[in-house]
Write a protein that holds these residues in place. Structure first.
Motif, PDB file in Angstrom:
ATOM      1  N   ALA A 181      -2.197  -3.993  -2.215  1.00 29.70           N
ATOM      2  CA  ALA A 181      -1.900  -2.564  -2.310  1.00 29.70           C
ATOM      3  C   ALA A 181      -0.412  -2.330  -2.487  1.00 29.70           C
ATOM      4  CB  ALA A 181      -2.403  -1.844  -1.065  1.00 29.70           C
ATOM      5  N   THR A 182       0.402  -3.129  -1.818  1.00 28.85           N
ATOM      6  CA  THR A 182       1.860  -3.001  -1.935  1.00 28.85           C
ATOM      7  C   THR A 182       2.316  -3.262  -3.358  1.00 28.85           C
ATOM      8  OG1 THR A 182       2.253  -3.590   0.381  1.00 28.85           O
ATOM      9  CG2 THR A 182       4.060  -3.977  -1.168  1.00 28.85           C
TER      10      THR A 182
ATOM     11  N   MET B 268      -0.491  -0.687   8.999  1.00 25.07           N
ATOM     12  CA  MET B 268      -1.565  -1.648   8.760  1.00 25.07           C
ATOM     13  C   MET B 268      -2.613  -1.096   7.803  1.00 25.07           C
ATOM     14  SD  MET B 268      -3.695  -3.576  11.742  1.00 25.07           S
ATOM     15  CE  MET B 268      -4.807  -4.941  11.413  1.00 25.07           C
ATOM     16  N   GLY B 269      -3.021  -1.928   6.867  1.00 20.36           N
ATOM     17  CA  GLY B 269      -4.099  -1.586   5.955  1.00 20.36           C
ATOM     18  C   GLY B 269      -3.618  -1.173   4.584  1.00 20.36           C
ATOM     19  N   PRO B 270      -4.505  -1.263   3.575  1.00 20.71           N
ATOM     20  CA  PRO B 270      -4.100  -0.972   2.205  1.00 20.71           C
ATOM     21  C   PRO B 270      -3.711   0.479   1.977  1.00 20.71           C
ATOM     22  CG  PRO B 270      -6.466  -1.384   2.339  1.00 20.71           C
ATOM     23  CD  PRO B 270      -5.894  -1.770   3.651  1.00 20.71           C
TER      24      PRO B 270
ATOM     25  N   GLU C 270      -0.069   1.647   0.540  1.00 24.27           N
ATOM     26  CA  GLU C 270       0.070   2.437  -0.682  1.00 24.27           C
ATOM     27  C   GLU C 270       0.880   3.704  -0.427  1.00 24.27           C
ATOM     28  OE1 GLU C 270      -2.737   4.266  -4.247  1.00 24.27           O
ATOM     29  OE2 GLU C 270      -3.619   3.079  -2.638  1.00 24.27           O
ATOM     30  N   ARG C 271       0.593   4.399   0.665  1.00 26.65           N
ATOM     31  CA  ARG C 271       1.338   5.620   0.986  1.00 26.65           C
ATOM     32  C   ARG C 271       2.817   5.323   1.180  1.00 26.65           C
ATOM     33  NH1 ARG C 271      -3.184   6.799   4.333  1.00 26.65           N
ATOM     34  NH2 ARG C 271      -2.030   5.961   6.126  1.00 26.65           N
ATOM     35  N   SER C 272       3.113   4.280   1.939  1.00 23.82           N
ATOM     36  CA  SER C 272       4.507   3.957   2.260  1.00 23.82           C
ATOM     37  C   SER C 272       5.291   3.562   1.021  1.00 23.82           C
ATOM     38  CB  SER C 272       4.557   2.832   3.293  1.00 23.82           C
ATOM     39  OG  SER C 272       4.031   3.257   4.527  1.00 23.82           O
ATOM     40  N   LEU C 273       4.677   2.728   0.162  1.00 21.02           N
ATOM     41  CA  LEU C 273       5.387   2.298  -1.051  1.00 21.02           C
ATOM     42  C   LEU C 273       5.612   3.464  -2.005  1.00 21.02           C
ATOM     43  CD1 LEU C 273       6.409  -0.515  -2.094  1.00 21.02           C
ATOM     44  CD2 LEU C 273       5.064  -0.520   0.031  1.00 21.02           C
TER      45      LEU C 273
END
Length: 213
Positions: free
Chosen positions: A151-152, A42-44, A48-51
């Motif tokens: 963010a994604t 959850m959250g921007p 960003e980290r995951s992508l």
């Protein structure tokens, strides 16, 4: 022997466990090429980290990216279970144009008949939007808000040129504010719609004609 090129993979990103569940149990029979469903958190910042991490994998380096899940509607007259197809996503870093929005609208109308599909800018937030914040964001031209889509897509295009899109299901709206997802009719309705939309995503992916290099 067929000379049809392999498709670039499709990466579908969502934030919440309940969104991931809806997508996991949806109909995947129409997929045309590799499909990865990523739960970003959850959250921007989490998005960003995951992508950034997953797109560093060579197998996904050219993946088309579609952000999905629930959102808050900003426009008067929206209802839980309505769909939002972003023309662009916005956050403080700017806007990211989306690809194939007309096709997504067409396929969503066909896949989930009876559901209203809205198009327009989808704005990002770093918190759950309540009350007067809705009208303030609507005044900027945005029709819906969530915490991860902008963010994604920003992270996706920063990692390399690729088609991106965002499709969200309205879980609450100005006249139908939701307190907790999944505990009232609006949350259940949005879950059912999200579970049904995968065929439209696969048609979008199929239309891109992205061969692997």
């Amino acid at each position: 022997m067929s000379t049809k090129p392999d498709r670039a993979p499709l990466l579908i990103a969502c934030a919440l466990g309940i969104e991931h569940l809806a997508l996991r149990i949806g109909d995947r029979t129409g997929a045309d090429g590799p499909v990865t469903v990523l739960r970003t958190g959850m959250g921007p910042k989490a998005a960003e980290r995951s992508l950034t991490r997953i797109l560093a994998d060579p197998a996904l380096s050219e993946a088309a990216v579609l952000a999905t899940g629930f959102c808050a509607g900003l426009a008067p007259g929206m209802h839980p279970g309505d769909l939002v197809v972003a023309e662009e996503t916005r956050d403080p870093r700017g806007s990211t144009p989306c690809v194939g929005t007309e096709l997504l609208v067409k396929e969503l109308v066909r896949t989930v008949p009876g559901r209203t599909v809205h198009t327009g800018p989808l704005t990002g937030s770093d918190h759950v939007v309540r009350g007067h914040e809705r009208s303030d964001l609507f005044a900027t031209g945005a029709i819906a808000v969530d915490m991860e889509s902008a963010a994604t897509l920003h992270s996706a295009v920063r990692a390399g040129a690729r088609p991106v899109a965002a499709v969200r299901v309205v879980v609450d709206a100005p006249e139908h504010e939701l307190v907790r997802i999944g505990t009232v009719h609006g949350g259940i309705s949005a879950f059912r719609v999200l579970r049904a939309v995968l065929p439209a995503f696969f048609e979008w992916h199929r239309s891109l004609l992205l061969p692997r290099r």
